[in-house]
Design a protein around this motif. Structure first.
Motif, PDB file in Angstrom:
ATOM      1  N   ILE A   1       0.856  -1.182   0.000  1.00  0.00           N
ATOM      2  CA  ILE A   1       0.000   0.000   0.000  1.00  0.00           C
ATOM      3  C   ILE A   1       0.895   1.236   0.000  1.00  0.00           C
ATOM      4  N   TYR A   2       0.888   1.954  -1.101  1.00  0.00           N
ATOM      5  CA  TYR A   2       1.664   3.188  -1.202  1.00  0.00           C
ATOM      6  C   TYR A   2       0.811   4.328  -0.662  1.00  0.00           C
ATOM      7  N   CYS A   3       1.306   4.969   0.372  1.00  0.00           N
ATOM      8  CA  CYS A   3       0.479   5.958   1.057  1.00  0.00           C
ATOM      9  C   CYS A   3       1.360   7.042   1.676  1.00  0.00           C
ATOM     10  N   ARG A   4       1.110   8.281   1.301  1.00  0.00           N
ATOM     11  CA  ARG A   4       1.752   9.429   1.946  1.00  0.00           C
ATOM     12  C   ARG A   4       0.662  10.384   2.416  1.00  0.00           C
ATOM     13  N   LEU A   5       0.959  11.172   3.444  1.00  0.00           N
ATOM     14  CA  LEU A   5      -0.051  12.070   4.004  1.00  0.00           C
ATOM     15  C   LEU A   5       0.108  13.503   3.513  1.00  0.00           C
ATOM     16  N   GLY A   6       1.015  13.741   2.576  1.00  0.00           N
ATOM     17  CA  GLY A   6       1.290  15.098   2.139  1.00  0.00           C
ATOM     18  C   GLY A   6       0.523  15.537   0.910  1.00  0.00           C
ATOM     19  N   SER A   7      -0.587  14.899   0.611  1.00  0.00           N
ATOM     20  CA  SER A   7      -1.365  15.276  -0.573  1.00  0.00           C
ATOM     21  C   SER A   7      -1.802  16.739  -0.499  1.00  0.00           C
ATOM     22  N   THR A   8      -1.631  17.467  -1.595  1.00  0.00           N
ATOM     23  CA  THR A   8      -2.067  18.869  -1.633  1.00  0.00           C
ATOM     24  C   THR A   8      -3.549  18.988  -1.967  1.00  0.00           C
ATOM     25  N   ARG A   9      -4.087  17.998  -2.715  1.00  0.00           N
ATOM     26  CA  ARG A   9      -5.488  18.061  -3.102  1.00  0.00           C
ATOM     27  C   ARG A   9      -6.422  17.670  -1.961  1.00  0.00           C
ATOM     28  N   LEU A  10      -5.953  16.744  -1.120  1.00  0.00           N
ATOM     29  CA  LEU A  10      -6.746  16.334   0.047  1.00  0.00           C
ATOM     30  C   LEU A  10      -5.771  15.905   1.144  1.00  0.00           C
ATOM     31  N   PRO A  11      -5.258  16.863   1.925  1.00  0.00           N
ATOM     32  CA  PRO A  11      -4.262  16.548   2.958  1.00  0.00           C
ATOM     33  C   PRO A  11      -4.759  15.489   3.943  1.00  0.00           C
ATOM     34  N   ASN A  12      -3.834  14.590   4.309  1.00  0.00           N
ATOM     35  CA  ASN A  12      -4.137  13.524   5.279  1.00  0.00           C
ATOM     36  C   ASN A  12      -5.316  12.652   4.858  1.00  0.00           C
ATOM     37  N   LYS A  13      -5.460  12.449   3.545  1.00  0.00           N
ATOM     38  CA  LYS A  13      -6.655  11.724   3.081  1.00  0.00           C
ATOM     39  C   LYS A  13      -6.692  10.285   3.581  1.00  0.00           C
TER      40      LYS A  13
ATOM     41  N   LEU B   1       1.429  -8.226   3.464  1.00  0.00           N
ATOM     42  CA  LEU B   1       0.900  -6.887   3.217  1.00  0.00           C
ATOM     43  C   LEU B   1       1.706  -5.878   4.018  1.00  0.00           C
ATOM     44  N   VAL B   2       2.195  -4.826   3.352  1.00  0.00           N
ATOM     45  CA  VAL B   2       2.968  -3.787   4.022  1.00  0.00           C
ATOM     46  C   VAL B   2       2.509  -2.422   3.518  1.00  0.00           C
ATOM     47  N   ILE B   3       2.885  -1.395   4.264  1.00  0.00           N
ATOM     48  CA  ILE B   3       2.666  -0.013   3.844  1.00  0.00           C
ATOM     49  C   ILE B   3       4.014   0.615   3.539  1.00  0.00           C
ATOM     50  N   ALA B   4       4.120   1.287   2.402  1.00  0.00           N
ATOM     51  CA  ALA B   4       5.341   2.008   2.037  1.00  0.00           C
ATOM     52  C   ALA B   4       5.004   3.495   1.979  1.00  0.00           C
ATOM     53  N   THR B   5       5.671   4.284   2.794  1.00  0.00           N
ATOM     54  CA  THR B   5       5.380   5.710   2.845  1.00  0.00           C
ATOM     55  C   THR B   5       6.673   6.507   2.798  1.00  0.00           C
ATOM     56  N   GLY B   6       6.533   7.837   2.787  1.00  0.00           N
ATOM     57  CA  GLY B   6       7.701   8.702   2.725  1.00  0.00           C
ATOM     58  C   GLY B   6       8.314   8.940   4.088  1.00  0.00           C
ATOM     59  N   ASP B   7       9.483   9.592   4.094  1.00  0.00           N
ATOM     60  CA  ASP B   7      10.217   9.768   5.346  1.00  0.00           C
ATOM     61  C   ASP B   7       9.972  11.112   6.024  1.00  0.00           C
ATOM     62  N   LYS B   8       8.976  11.868   5.585  1.00  0.00           N
ATOM     63  CA  LYS B   8       8.629  13.109   6.272  1.00  0.00           C
ATOM     64  C   LYS B   8       7.912  12.792   7.584  1.00  0.00           C
ATOM     65  N   ASN B   9       8.100  13.662   8.580  1.00  0.00           N
ATOM     66  CA  ASN B   9       7.545  13.411   9.907  1.00  0.00           C
ATOM     67  C   ASN B   9       6.032  13.233   9.888  1.00  0.00           C
ATOM     68  N   ASN B  10       5.352  13.946   9.006  1.00  0.00           N
ATOM     69  CA  ASN B  10       3.894  13.875   8.955  1.00  0.00           C
ATOM     70  C   ASN B  10       3.389  12.453   8.740  1.00  0.00           C
TER      71      ASN B  10
ATOM     72  N   LEU C   1     -10.529   8.158  -3.730  1.00  0.00           N
ATOM     73  CA  LEU C   1     -10.549   9.280  -2.777  1.00  0.00           C
ATOM     74  C   LEU C   1      -9.358  10.157  -3.142  1.00  0.00           C
ATOM     75  N   ASP C   2      -9.592  11.092  -4.063  1.00  0.00           N
ATOM     76  CA  ASP C   2      -8.485  11.855  -4.633  1.00  0.00           C
ATOM     77  C   ASP C   2      -8.489  13.329  -4.189  1.00  0.00           C
ATOM     78  N   ASP C   3      -9.665  13.919  -4.056  1.00  0.00           N
ATOM     79  CA  ASP C   3      -9.732  15.321  -3.661  1.00  0.00           C
ATOM     80  C   ASP C   3     -10.983  15.576  -2.816  1.00  0.00           C
ATOM     81  N   GLU C   4     -11.214  16.834  -2.473  1.00  0.00           N
ATOM     82  CA  GLU C   4     -12.314  17.186  -1.573  1.00  0.00           C
ATOM     83  C   GLU C   4     -13.662  16.804  -2.151  1.00  0.00           C
ATOM     84  N   ASN C   5     -13.812  16.855  -3.463  1.00  0.00           N
ATOM     85  CA  ASN C   5     -15.087  16.489  -4.100  1.00  0.00           C
ATOM     86  C   ASN C   5     -15.407  15.012  -3.905  1.00  0.00           C
ATOM     87  N   ASP C   6     -14.376  14.175  -3.915  1.00  0.00           N
ATOM     88  CA  ASP C   6     -14.584  12.748  -3.700  1.00  0.00           C
ATOM     89  C   ASP C   6     -15.017  12.471  -2.257  1.00  0.00           C
TER      90      ASP C   6
END
Length: 205
Positions: free
Chosen positions: A8-20, A46-55, A199-204
């Protein structure tokens, strides 16, 4: 025997929907829905792969919650801006072989069909041939329902080849399709739906 790992590729830094990934759908975080759905797929791990930013460390709370339900989903932190490097990190951590595969999952596809995923997984497990990329695309299946499986061999190749920041895998398989072995799986017409379910942006949301 070849293994198929769900990542599962997942980062929380999305600009379109932060912390989605932490947005709640009927009181359940979207990343949890993705995880529970993925656990119905016939994967070996099953694993999650995310970025190294603190968020991104907010995902640890999700992991802790799941541990209370006896699900231990490892989270690996890697290069925030390079999906291939994060994938290579998973390959190294799990000591995957070239003949193994990764089922690409994303934190915003909360409605991904485990039935379609299992259809592709069964093909890979039962095939005597080795493929670089197995998918149901292109098809009239709704965007967000389908799946794609990539060989570890090809992912390692792209990690060596692509050095600039990138967050896309699929486009490289399509661009290099003439030198790769690709299998497109036809789906049952019951999955036909001209729509997008992500679940891509606020409209979704």
């Amino acid at each position: 025997q070849k293994r198929i790992i769900g990542v599962i590729y997942c980062r929380l830094g999305s600009t379109r929907l932060p912390n989605k990934a932490l947005k709640k759908l009927n009181k359940v975080e979207s990343i949890k829905r993705t995880i529970f759905n993925s656990l119905q797929m016939k994967i070996d791990d099953l694993v999650i792969a995310t970025g190294d930013k603190n968020n991104n460390h907010k995902l640890e709370k999700i992991r802790t919650d799941l541990l209370t339900q006896y699900y231990d989903i490892p989270i690996y932190y890697g290069n925030e801006n390079n999906l291939f490097e994060r994938t290579q990190m998973v390959i190294d951590k799990l000591r995957l072989n070239d003949d193994d595969y990764i089922l690409r999952l994303t934190g915003d596809d909360v409605c991904r069909s485990y039935e379609i995923a299992n259809h592709l997984i069964n093909f890979v497990k039962n095939s005597n041939e080795s493929y670089d990329y197995i998918t149901n695309y292109p098809s009239d299946c709704a965007v967000g329902l389908g799946s794609e499986i990539m060989s570890v061999r090809s992912l390692k190749y792209f990690n060596r080849l692509i050095k600039e920041p990138n967050e896309h895998l699929t486009c490289y398989y399509l661009f290099f399709r003439k030198i790769l072995k690709i299998k497109i799986i036809k789906l049952d017409p019951k999955y036909s739906l001209n729509s997008t379910i992500t679940l891509d942006d606020e409209n979704d949301y």
